[in-house]
Design a protein around this motif. Structure first.
Motif, PDB file in Angstrom:
ATOM      1  N   PRO A   1       0.825  -1.224   0.000  1.00 30.06           N
ATOM      2  CA  PRO A   1       0.000   0.000   0.000  1.00 30.06           C
ATOM      3  C   PRO A   1       0.849   1.259   0.000  1.00 30.06           C
ATOM      4  CG  PRO A   1       0.140  -0.860   2.221  1.00 30.06           C
ATOM      5  CD  PRO A   1       0.941  -1.800   1.353  1.00 30.06           C
ATOM      6  N   THR A   2       1.794   1.312  -0.941  1.00 32.42           N
ATOM      7  CA  THR A   2       2.746   2.427  -0.972  1.00 32.42           C
ATOM      8  C   THR A   2       2.578   3.322  -2.204  1.00 32.42           C
ATOM      9  OG1 THR A   2       4.359   0.936  -1.996  1.00 32.42           O
ATOM     10  CG2 THR A   2       4.481   1.184   0.384  1.00 32.42           C
ATOM     11  N   GLY A   3       1.588   3.014  -3.050  1.00 35.03           N
ATOM     12  CA  GLY A   3       1.370   3.820  -4.251  1.00 35.03           C
ATOM     13  C   GLY A   3       0.228   3.251  -5.060  1.00 35.03           C
ATOM     14  N   ASP A   4      -0.023   3.863  -6.208  1.00 39.33           N
ATOM     15  CA  ASP A   4      -1.104   3.396  -7.075  1.00 39.33           C
ATOM     16  C   ASP A   4      -0.774   2.030  -7.673  1.00 39.33           C
ATOM     17  OD1 ASP A   4      -2.481   5.728  -6.623  1.00 39.33           O
ATOM     18  OD2 ASP A   4      -1.892   6.698  -8.498  1.00 39.33           O
ATOM     19  N   MET A   5      -1.818   1.235  -7.874  1.00 41.03           N
ATOM     20  CA  MET A   5      -1.633  -0.037  -8.556  1.00 41.03           C
ATOM     21  C   MET A   5      -1.447   0.220 -10.052  1.00 41.03           C
ATOM     22  SD  MET A   5      -4.161  -3.339  -9.039  1.00 41.03           S
ATOM     23  CE  MET A   5      -4.488  -3.603  -7.318  1.00 41.03           C
ATOM     24  N   HIS A   6      -0.422  -0.396 -10.626  1.00 37.98           N
ATOM     25  CA  HIS A   6      -0.180  -0.286 -12.064  1.00 37.98           C
ATOM     26  C   HIS A   6      -0.663  -1.552 -12.758  1.00 37.98           C
ATOM     27  CE1 HIS A   6       2.368   3.452 -12.456  1.00 37.98           C
ATOM     28  NE2 HIS A   6       2.141   3.351 -11.157  1.00 37.98           N
ATOM     29  N   ILE A   7      -0.782  -1.475 -14.089  1.00 31.34           N
ATOM     30  CA  ILE A   7      -1.374  -2.618 -14.773  1.00 31.34           C
ATOM     31  C   ILE A   7      -0.489  -3.862 -14.700  1.00 31.34           C
ATOM     32  CG2 ILE A   7      -2.795  -1.236 -16.315  1.00 31.34           C
ATOM     33  CD1 ILE A   7      -0.780  -1.948 -18.554  1.00 31.34           C
TER      34      ILE A   7
ATOM     35  N   ASP B   1      -4.636   0.463   0.931  1.00 24.32           N
ATOM     36  CA  ASP B   1      -5.059  -0.930   1.034  1.00 24.32           C
ATOM     37  C   ASP B   1      -6.513  -1.084   0.595  1.00 24.32           C
ATOM     38  OD1 ASP B   1      -5.813   0.566   3.266  1.00 24.32           O
ATOM     39  OD2 ASP B   1      -5.829  -1.161   4.601  1.00 24.32           O
ATOM     40  N   LYS B   2      -7.366  -0.179   1.046  1.00 21.16           N
ATOM     41  CA  LYS B   2      -8.779  -0.221   0.643  1.00 21.16           C
ATOM     42  C   LYS B   2      -8.915   0.018  -0.860  1.00 21.16           C
ATOM     43  CE  LYS B   2     -13.339   1.709   1.666  1.00 21.16           C
ATOM     44  NZ  LYS B   2     -13.723   1.790   0.244  1.00 21.16           N
ATOM     45  N   GLU B   3      -8.106   0.941  -1.376  1.00 24.25           N
ATOM     46  CA  GLU B   3      -8.153   1.237  -2.816  1.00 24.25           C
ATOM     47  C   GLU B   3      -7.800  -0.003  -3.618  1.00 24.25           C
ATOM     48  OE1 GLU B   3      -5.310   3.843  -5.574  1.00 24.25           O
ATOM     49  OE2 GLU B   3      -6.487   5.092  -4.182  1.00 24.25           O
ATOM     50  N   ILE B   4      -6.802  -0.756  -3.160  1.00 22.72           N
ATOM     51  CA  ILE B   4      -6.396  -1.990  -3.833  1.00 22.72           C
ATOM     52  C   ILE B   4      -7.547  -2.996  -3.837  1.00 22.72           C
ATOM     53  CG2 ILE B   4      -4.920  -4.036  -3.609  1.00 22.72           C
ATOM     54  CD1 ILE B   4      -2.737  -2.064  -2.527  1.00 22.72           C
ATOM     55  N   LEU B   5      -8.179  -3.176  -2.679  1.00 24.76           N
ATOM     56  CA  LEU B   5      -9.283  -4.133  -2.576  1.00 24.76           C
ATOM     57  C   LEU B   5     -10.474  -3.701  -3.425  1.00 24.76           C
ATOM     58  CD1 LEU B   5      -9.103  -4.921   1.253  1.00 24.76           C
ATOM     59  CD2 LEU B   5      -8.142  -6.231  -0.638  1.00 24.76           C
ATOM     60  N   ASP B   6     -10.729  -2.397  -3.466  1.00 31.15           N
ATOM     61  CA  ASP B   6     -11.823  -1.881  -4.299  1.00 31.15           C
ATOM     62  C   ASP B   6     -11.552  -2.150  -5.782  1.00 31.15           C
ATOM     63  OD1 ASP B   6     -13.190  -0.980  -2.085  1.00 31.15           O
ATOM     64  OD2 ASP B   6     -12.586   1.114  -2.309  1.00 31.15           O
ATOM     65  N   LEU B   7     -10.296  -1.988  -6.199  1.00 31.46           N
ATOM     66  CA  LEU B   7      -9.940  -2.252  -7.596  1.00 31.46           C
ATOM     67  C   LEU B   7     -10.103  -3.730  -7.934  1.00 31.46           C
ATOM     68  CD1 LEU B   7      -6.819   0.029  -8.150  1.00 31.46           C
ATOM     69  CD2 LEU B   7      -9.034   0.234  -9.277  1.00 31.46           C
ATOM     70  N   LEU B   8      -9.698  -4.603  -7.026  1.00 28.39           N
ATOM     71  CA  LEU B   8      -9.869  -6.038  -7.272  1.00 28.39           C
ATOM     72  C   LEU B   8     -11.349  -6.381  -7.431  1.00 28.39           C
ATOM     73  CD1 LEU B   8      -7.266  -7.596  -4.794  1.00 28.39           C
ATOM     74  CD2 LEU B   8      -7.011  -7.184  -7.242  1.00 28.39           C
ATOM     75  N   ALA B   9     -12.192  -5.759  -6.601  1.00 30.12           N
ATOM     76  CA  ALA B   9     -13.635  -5.992  -6.707  1.00 30.12           C
ATOM     77  C   ALA B   9     -14.163  -5.480  -8.048  1.00 30.12           C
ATOM     78  CB  ALA B   9     -14.362  -5.303  -5.549  1.00 30.12           C
TER      79      ALA B   9
ATOM     80  N   LYS C   1       6.338   0.719   7.110  1.00 30.38           N
ATOM     81  CA  LYS C   1       5.486   1.755   7.707  1.00 30.38           C
ATOM     82  C   LYS C   1       5.831   3.157   7.200  1.00 30.38           C
ATOM     83  CE  LYS C   1       3.326  -1.213  10.319  1.00 30.38           C
ATOM     84  NZ  LYS C   1       1.946  -1.608   9.983  1.00 30.38           N
ATOM     85  N   GLU C   2       7.097   3.382   6.903  1.00 28.82           N
ATOM     86  CA  GLU C   2       7.545   4.709   6.486  1.00 28.82           C
ATOM     87  C   GLU C   2       6.923   5.130   5.147  1.00 28.82           C
ATOM     88  OE1 GLU C   2      11.725   7.020   5.379  1.00 28.82           O
ATOM     89  OE2 GLU C   2      11.791   5.104   6.457  1.00 28.82           O
ATOM     90  N   HIS C   3       6.683   4.145   4.265  1.00 29.98           N
ATOM     91  CA  HIS C   3       6.211   4.467   2.926  1.00 29.98           C
ATOM     92  C   HIS C   3       4.744   4.095   2.681  1.00 29.98           C
ATOM     93  CE1 HIS C   3      10.662   4.253   2.298  1.00 29.98           C
ATOM     94  NE2 HIS C   3      10.399   5.366   1.646  1.00 29.98           N
ATOM     95  N   ASN C   4       4.096   3.455   3.656  1.00 30.38           N
ATOM     96  CA  ASN C   4       2.679   3.133   3.484  1.00 30.38           C
ATOM     97  C   ASN C   4       1.859   4.406   3.336  1.00 30.38           C
ATOM     98  OD1 ASN C   4       3.185   0.410   3.711  1.00 30.38           O
ATOM     99  ND2 ASN C   4       2.551   0.264   5.854  1.00 30.38           N
ATOM    100  N   ILE C   5       0.850   4.359   2.481  1.00 30.58           N
ATOM    101  CA  ILE C   5      -0.051   5.494   2.273  1.00 30.58           C
ATOM    102  C   ILE C   5      -1.426   5.109   2.797  1.00 30.58           C
ATOM    103  CG2 ILE C   5      -1.143   7.007   0.577  1.00 30.58           C
ATOM    104  CD1 ILE C   5       1.296   6.533  -1.229  1.00 30.58           C
ATOM    105  N   GLU C   6      -1.949   5.919   3.706  1.00 30.30           N
ATOM    106  CA  GLU C   6      -3.238   5.610   4.321  1.00 30.30           C
ATOM    107  C   GLU C   6      -4.324   5.487   3.244  1.00 30.30           C
ATOM    108  OE1 GLU C   6      -6.245   7.368   7.779  1.00 30.30           O
ATOM    109  OE2 GLU C   6      -4.333   8.380   7.352  1.00 30.30           O
ATOM    110  N   GLY C   7      -5.102   4.435   3.347  1.00 33.70           N
ATOM    111  CA  GLY C   7      -6.213   4.228   2.430  1.00 33.70           C
ATOM    112  C   GLY C   7      -5.875   3.448   1.179  1.00 33.70           C
TER     113      GLY C   7
END
Length: 406
Positions: free
Chosen positions: A8-14, A51-59, A43-49
């Motif tokens: 959860p450190t950045g946007d998911m790429h294709i 993880d949820k964005e990743i799960l939403d994309l998978l859905a 923890k230093e590079h994790n971006i809040e939210g």
């Protein structure tokens, strides 16, 4: 068991979405569970939210999973297994400072040799280890059978597990059988195998490494640009792979997809191929469903959108075309007078089913031939200088004419 393990450190790429998709498809073919492991120990590079964005994309891409695991919840197991390796003399404390290691890397570079740790701390006497108060990392001893892997760090100076150690242990804990991943992880796969072997884990994980996608955009970027999830999935399965048909769904791909047929050659992201696939998926949509992508729920607007698919290929582009039809028009100065006359005539006009009847009425009302008012009429109806045949457009706009010209 198969898994997708994003950070959860950045946007998911294709390229990451492709990994998730392939692991999911194979899990369905093998009738095995598919899990998601959020690798959140950085923890230093994790971006809040994220993880949820990743799960939403998978859905959104209809990638179903049986469980979500957060890697940070397994840290106690990482620590326990690092201690096990220390007790079995398969790992050791390394007191080498970052500056000393950097100097060694510079020396290797100057000699035009690949850098490998030289085991400076591997055989330190116990008394020196116990008396040393400096920060230390934990390194696993290099395998005897290969020179490609050195004694690498498995716990950093803060006793946080490294990526390879946490990943190897977590795959053990989840009983992972197959991992499809990007080719940039080839060395990591070998290191993770070595970690599990050192921990006396007998099961071998089957790795398949996919060629990297060059210049791969983020999934969010493609969605915002108007590409359908189904089209993106179709594109990712088809690149470097022979498919029985050009346009298909993920559910259909599960029936015939064969990982061994995927090309090992480098892949360049091809926006034109994706646009073509997206165009075909849009064209195959039910008219009413397509209209929803441009802000309506009307079959006629869906049919109008398909007319505009002659010149565009994304929902964003389609929405722009349809919005221009229903927005206030910017009429070129040369057409302002005739447009005013057109408006007046159309407001008084009866309903015409066919464009030819509508055009004939305007001819009579304005005392002009069709060529004289075709351009201003196009501006008035579509807000554009060029576009599809105006007769095709009228066919689906005739019920909205009053709203369009007001």
């Amino acid at each position: 068991m198969l898994r997708f393990a994003p950070s959860p450190t950045g946007d998911m790429h294709i390229s990451s979405l492709r990994v998730a998709l392939f692991n999911y498809i194979i899990s369905q073919q093998k009738n095995e569970d598919f899990i998601v492991r959020i690798e959140d120990t950085d923890k230093e590079h994790n971006i809040e939210g994220k993880d949820k964005e990743i799960l939403d994309l998978l859905a959104l891409f209809n990638i179903k999973y049986s469980q979500v695991i957060y890697q940070s919840e397994n840290v106690r197991f990482h620590t326990a297994m690092a201690l096990q390796l220390m007790h079995e003399n398969k790992a050791f404390s390394c007191f080498c400072s970052p500056q000393w290691l950097e100097n060694k890397r510079d020396e290797a570079k100057a000699s035009n040799k690949p850098y490998q740790y030289d085991d400076a701390c591997r055989n330190l006497p116990d008394e020196l280890v116990l008396d040393n108060t400096n920060p230390f990392t934990i390194r696993i001893k290099k395998p005897d059978e290969t020179k490609d892997i050195d004694s690498f760090v498995i716990m950093d100076k803060d006793k946080v597990p490294t990526y390879n150690f946490a990943c190897a242990v977590d795959d053990m804990l989840s009983d992972i059988s197959v991992v499809v991943r990007d080719e940039k992880h080839v060395r990591n796969s070998a290191k993770q195998d070595h970690i599990r072997t050192s921990l006396a884990y007998e099961k071998k994980v089957q790795y398949t490494h996919l060629p990297s996608i060059k210049n791969d955009p983020s999934v969010k970027e493609l969605l915002e640009d108007g590409f359908l999830p189904e089209a993106i999935s179709n594109y990712l399965v088809s690149i470097g792979n022979k498919t029985p048909k050009e346009i298909f769904t993920t559910s259909e791909a599960i029936e015939w997809f064969d990982l061994s047929n995927v090309s090992k050659n480098p892949i360049e992201f091809d926006i034109n191929k994706l646009r073509h696939i997206n165009h075909e998926h849009l064209n195959n949509l039910d008219d009413k469903e397509l209209s929803r992508y441009v802000g309506f729920a009307d079959e006629e607007i869906g049919k109008l959108a398909k007319v505009y698919l002659e010149e565009v290929s994304t929902t964003k582009e389609l929405k722009s075309k349809i919005s221009a039809v229903f927005s206030k028009k910017e009429i070129p100065e040369e057409f302002i007078e005739i447009t005013k006359s057109l408006k007046d005539a159309i407001k008084k006009a009866p309903y015409f089913e066919k464009y030819e009847e509508f055009e004939k009425y305007l001819n009579n009302e304005l005392g002009l031939n069709s060529e004289s008012f075709s351009k201003p009429l196009r501006y008035l109806l579509t807000g554009a200088q060029n576009g599809p045949d105006i007769a095709k457009i009228y066919k689906y706009l005739k019920n909205y004419i009053g709203e369009i010209i007001k």
